[in-house]
Design a protein around this motif. Structure first.
Motif, PDB file in Angstrom:
ATOM      1  N   PHE A 218      -2.220  -0.583   8.273  1.00 32.65           N
ATOM      2  CA  PHE A 218      -3.309   0.245   7.768  1.00 32.65           C
ATOM      3  C   PHE A 218      -4.063   0.909   8.908  1.00 32.65           C
ATOM      4  CE2 PHE A 218      -7.695   1.017   6.631  1.00 32.65           C
ATOM      5  CZ  PHE A 218      -7.597   1.645   5.403  1.00 32.65           C
ATOM      6  N   TYR A 219      -4.366   0.150   9.938  1.00 30.70           N
ATOM      7  CA  TYR A 219      -5.109   0.657  11.091  1.00 30.70           C
ATOM      8  C   TYR A 219      -4.352   1.820  11.750  1.00 30.70           C
ATOM      9  CZ  TYR A 219      -8.399   0.032  15.023  1.00 30.70           C
ATOM     10  OH  TYR A 219      -9.391   0.185  15.973  1.00 30.70           O
ATOM     11  N   GLY A 220      -3.043   1.638  11.911  1.00 28.37           N
ATOM     12  CA  GLY A 220      -2.233   2.692  12.504  1.00 28.37           C
ATOM     13  C   GLY A 220      -2.148   3.935  11.638  1.00 28.37           C
ATOM     14  N   LEU A 221      -2.025   3.733  10.328  1.00 19.37           N
ATOM     15  CA  LEU A 221      -1.978   4.870   9.409  1.00 19.37           C
ATOM     16  C   LEU A 221      -3.302   5.632   9.405  1.00 19.37           C
ATOM     17  CD1 LEU A 221      -0.097   3.292   6.362  1.00 19.37           C
ATOM     18  CD2 LEU A 221       0.778   5.065   7.898  1.00 19.37           C
ATOM     19  N   ALA A 222      -4.403   4.896   9.520  1.00 15.38           N
ATOM     20  CA  ALA A 222      -5.710   5.551   9.597  1.00 15.38           C
ATOM     21  C   ALA A 222      -5.797   6.427  10.842  1.00 15.38           C
ATOM     22  CB  ALA A 222      -6.818   4.511   9.592  1.00 15.38           C
ATOM     23  N   ILE A 243     -13.042   6.840  12.029  1.00 14.25           N
ATOM     24  CA  ILE A 243     -13.975   6.025  11.237  1.00 14.25           C
ATOM     25  C   ILE A 243     -13.880   6.407   9.767  1.00 14.25           C
ATOM     26  CG2 ILE A 243     -16.405   5.480  10.813  1.00 14.25           C
ATOM     27  CD1 ILE A 243     -15.416   4.176  13.322  1.00 14.25           C
ATOM     28  N   ASP A 244     -13.834   7.708   9.485  1.00 19.72           N
ATOM     29  CA  ASP A 244     -13.693   8.160   8.093  1.00 19.72           C
ATOM     30  C   ASP A 244     -12.395   7.648   7.479  1.00 19.72           C
ATOM     31  OD1 ASP A 244     -16.083   9.507   8.176  1.00 19.72           O
ATOM     32  OD2 ASP A 244     -15.196  11.493   8.464  1.00 19.72           O
ATOM     33  N   ALA A 245     -11.314   7.722   8.240  1.00 18.71           N
ATOM     34  CA  ALA A 245     -10.006   7.339   7.713  1.00 18.71           C
ATOM     35  C   ALA A 245      -9.937   5.852   7.382  1.00 18.71           C
ATOM     36  CB  ALA A 245      -8.913   7.705   8.715  1.00 18.71           C
ATOM     37  N   LEU A 246     -10.716   5.052   8.076  1.00 19.36           N
ATOM     38  CA  LEU A 246     -10.710   3.616   7.805  1.00 19.36           C
ATOM     39  C   LEU A 246     -11.257   3.278   6.418  1.00 19.36           C
ATOM     40  CD1 LEU A 246     -11.874   2.174  11.250  1.00 19.36           C
ATOM     41  CD2 LEU A 246      -9.621   1.888  10.200  1.00 19.36           C
ATOM     42  N   SER A 247     -11.949   4.219   5.804  1.00 19.12           N
ATOM     43  CA  SER A 247     -12.477   3.984   4.457  1.00 19.12           C
ATOM     44  C   SER A 247     -11.509   4.435   3.367  1.00 19.12           C
ATOM     45  CB  SER A 247     -13.817   4.706   4.284  1.00 19.12           C
ATOM     46  OG  SER A 247     -13.632   6.111   4.314  1.00 19.12           O
ATOM     47  N   CYS A 248     -10.394   5.014   3.766  1.00 20.18           N
ATOM     48  CA  CYS A 248      -9.432   5.539   2.782  1.00 20.18           C
ATOM     49  C   CYS A 248      -8.672   4.411   2.086  1.00 20.18           C
ATOM     50  CB  CYS A 248      -8.421   6.459   3.470  1.00 20.18           C
ATOM     51  SG  CYS A 248      -9.092   8.023   4.050  1.00 20.18           S
ATOM     52  N   PRO A 250      -5.031   2.929   0.946  1.00 20.51           N
ATOM     53  CA  PRO A 250      -3.702   3.039   1.546  1.00 20.51           C
ATOM     54  C   PRO A 250      -2.874   4.187   0.996  1.00 20.51           C
ATOM     55  CG  PRO A 250      -4.225   0.745   1.202  1.00 20.51           C
ATOM     56  CD  PRO A 250      -5.347   1.538   0.559  1.00 20.51           C
ATOM     57  N   LYS A 251      -3.008   4.491  -0.303  1.00 21.52           N
ATOM     58  CA  LYS A 251      -2.248   5.601  -0.874  1.00 21.52           C
ATOM     59  C   LYS A 251      -2.617   6.921  -0.210  1.00 21.52           C
ATOM     60  CE  LYS A 251      -1.248   3.800  -5.500  1.00 21.52           C
ATOM     61  NZ  LYS A 251      -1.436   4.000  -6.958  1.00 21.52           N
ATOM     62  N   GLN A 252      -3.877   7.080   0.126  1.00 20.04           N
ATOM     63  CA  GLN A 252      -4.303   8.296   0.814  1.00 20.04           C
ATOM     64  C   GLN A 252      -3.657   8.389   2.191  1.00 20.04           C
ATOM     65  OE1 GLN A 252      -8.657   7.284  -0.271  1.00 20.04           O
ATOM     66  NE2 GLN A 252      -8.710   9.435   0.323  1.00 20.04           N
ATOM     67  N   LEU A 253      -3.601   7.289   2.879  1.00 18.18           N
ATOM     68  CA  LEU A 253      -3.037   7.295   4.226  1.00 18.18           C
ATOM     69  C   LEU A 253      -1.536   7.530   4.211  1.00 18.18           C
ATOM     70  CD1 LEU A 253      -4.978   4.334   5.838  1.00 18.18           C
ATOM     71  CD2 LEU A 253      -5.578   6.751   5.794  1.00 18.18           C
ATOM     72  N   ASN A 254      -0.899   7.152   3.112  1.00 20.78           N
ATOM     73  CA  ASN A 254       0.543   7.371   2.994  1.00 20.78           C
ATOM     74  C   ASN A 254       0.875   8.730   2.425  1.00 20.78           C
ATOM     75  OD1 ASN A 254       1.915   4.971   3.942  1.00 20.78           O
ATOM     76  ND2 ASN A 254       0.887   3.890   2.277  1.00 20.78           N
ATOM     77  N   GLY A 255      -0.131   9.578   2.251  1.00 17.21           N
ATOM     78  CA  GLY A 255       0.116  10.910   1.738  1.00 17.21           C
ATOM     79  C   GLY A 255       0.107  11.020   0.239  1.00 17.21           C
ATOM     80  N   GLY A 256      -0.364   9.970  -0.437  1.00 14.58           N
ATOM     81  CA  GLY A 256      -0.420   9.970  -1.880  1.00 14.58           C
ATOM     82  C   GLY A 256      -1.696  10.575  -2.402  1.00 14.58           C
ATOM     83  N   PRO A 257      -1.970  10.452  -3.681  1.00 17.93           N
ATOM     84  CA  PRO A 257      -3.170  11.016  -4.281  1.00 17.93           C
ATOM     85  C   PRO A 257      -4.428  10.326  -3.771  1.00 17.93           C
ATOM     86  CG  PRO A 257      -2.057   9.594  -5.849  1.00 17.93           C
ATOM     87  CD  PRO A 257      -1.130   9.728  -4.669  1.00 17.93           C
ATOM     88  N   ASN A 258      -5.540  11.011  -3.851  1.00 18.59           N
ATOM     89  CA  ASN A 258      -6.808  10.465  -3.376  1.00 18.59           C
ATOM     90  C   ASN A 258      -7.463   9.583  -4.426  1.00 18.59           C
ATOM     91  OD1 ASN A 258      -6.379  11.952  -1.094  1.00 18.59           O
ATOM     92  ND2 ASN A 258      -7.790  13.593  -1.639  1.00 18.59           N
ATOM     93  N   ASP A 259      -6.786   8.503  -4.734  1.00 22.65           N
ATOM     94  CA  ASP A 259      -7.329   7.575  -5.719  1.00 22.65           C
ATOM     95  C   ASP A 259      -7.281   6.162  -5.163  1.00 22.65           C
ATOM     96  OD1 ASP A 259      -4.317   7.635  -7.808  1.00 22.65           O
ATOM     97  OD2 ASP A 259      -4.632   7.046  -5.739  1.00 22.65           O
ATOM     98  N   ASP A 260      -7.735   5.220  -5.942  1.00 28.28           N
ATOM     99  CA  ASP A 260      -7.757   3.846  -5.476  1.00 28.28           C
ATOM    100  C   ASP A 260      -6.350   3.262  -5.466  1.00 28.28           C
ATOM    101  OD1 ASP A 260     -10.488   3.902  -5.149  1.00 28.28           O
ATOM    102  OD2 ASP A 260     -10.873   3.227  -7.212  1.00 28.28           O
ATOM    103  N   ILE A 261      -6.258   2.065  -4.889  1.00 29.15           N
ATOM    104  CA  ILE A 261      -4.969   1.408  -4.801  1.00 29.15           C
ATOM    105  C   ILE A 261      -4.415   1.113  -6.192  1.00 29.15           C
ATOM    106  CG2 ILE A 261      -3.806  -0.677  -3.950  1.00 29.15           C
ATOM    107  CD1 ILE A 261      -5.983  -0.846  -1.831  1.00 29.15           C
TER     108      ILE A 261
END
Length: 261
Positions: A218-222, A243-248, A250-261
């Motif tokens: 997760f840290y690396g993807l952020a 810092i902003d990315a750390l609040s995302c 995981p789906k957001q970091l993987n290029g998925g939709p901006n929704d919850d896990i």
């Protein structure tokens, strides 16, 4: 990566007690808050035991350690062991000076860490293997797998060695993580904040191997997401985006939709 670990850590809002170096206090606090944890920074000997008792995890980081702070680190670590909460030990620059080596030996004599996290040189120093150091940074490679395994067996704990490819050793197995971005190496405290995120993930109900892999991945993807932002021109603009990315999610970091896990 198991995304449920990230969500469970956020649901827990774990209180992470930091006895960390003065260079990274603000960055570690803001980064952990963004991730979803709750940081507390307390090194006064008269309160560390009480603070550790009230916490969900403890981070011990010797980056700018003073002799007067070592007993407080040991006291907090011993209380964490008694309470059964995770302890993350970050032996920053341990190979750089005899004083740092002595500090880590004193801590490890009385405290049982859940995980020891460091670069190749730092972990190699814990098993008496020579890796070239410059200040607190490792500039050598060595056989990282062997170093991780030796350290894990010697200290009977999980080991994380950070680098271009992160190496995790736990439960007699090696696990690798290749997420991340070179800009992480250009901001002070990126490894220290990783220790905070690891501590938060260790408060979940999953096996340590999965917790550590989820935290590193997760840290690396952020970091990768932050570096991709159009306003990032270098380390100065990378940092707030990270810092902003750390609040995302995981789906957001993987290029998925901006929704919850």
């Amino acid at each position: 990566m198991n995304p449920d670990i990230i969500q469970q850590a956020r649901n827990n809002t774990p209180l992470v007690h930091h006895l960390t170096n003065q260079v990274v206090v603000n960055f570690s606090a803001n980064g952990l808050l963004a991730f979803g944890g709750s940081p507390v920074m307390a090194k006064e000997m008269t309160e560390v035991a009480d603070m550790a008792k009230a916490s969900d995890a403890v981070v011990l980081n010797i980056g700018t350690v003073l002799e007067s702070e070592v007993p407080a680190m040991i006291a907090a670590g011993k209380v964490a062991n008694q309470k059964g909460i995770p302890v993350v030990l970050d032996p920053v620059g341990v190979a750089a000076t005899p004083f740092r080596q002595e500090v880590i030996e004193r801590i490890l004599k009385d405290v049982r860490p859940t995980v020891i996290k460091g670069n190749t040189g730092e972990i190699a120093s814990l098993v008496d293997t020579d890796i070239q150091m410059r200040g607190v940074d490792s500039v050598g490679a060595g056989n990282v797998d062997d170093i991780a395994e030796q350290a894990g067996k010697k200290w009977n704990t999980a080991i994380v060695i950070t680098g271009k490819t992160d190496v995790i050793y736990t439960d007699q197995q090696l696990i690798y993580n290749q997420t991340g971005h070179p800009l992480l190496a250009n901001i002070t405290g990126s490894g220290c904040l990783l220790g905070s995120v690891i501590a938060a993930c260790l408060t979940t109900s999953y096996p340590v191997s999965e917790q550590l892999h989820a935290a590193l991945c997760f840290y690396g993807l952020a970091a990768e997401r932050a570096a991709e932002q159009p306003d990032v021109k270098g380390s100065g603009t990378f940092l707030p985006n990270f810092i902003d990315a750390l609040s995302c999610a995981p789906k957001q970091l993987n290029g998925g939709p901006n929704d919850d896990i």
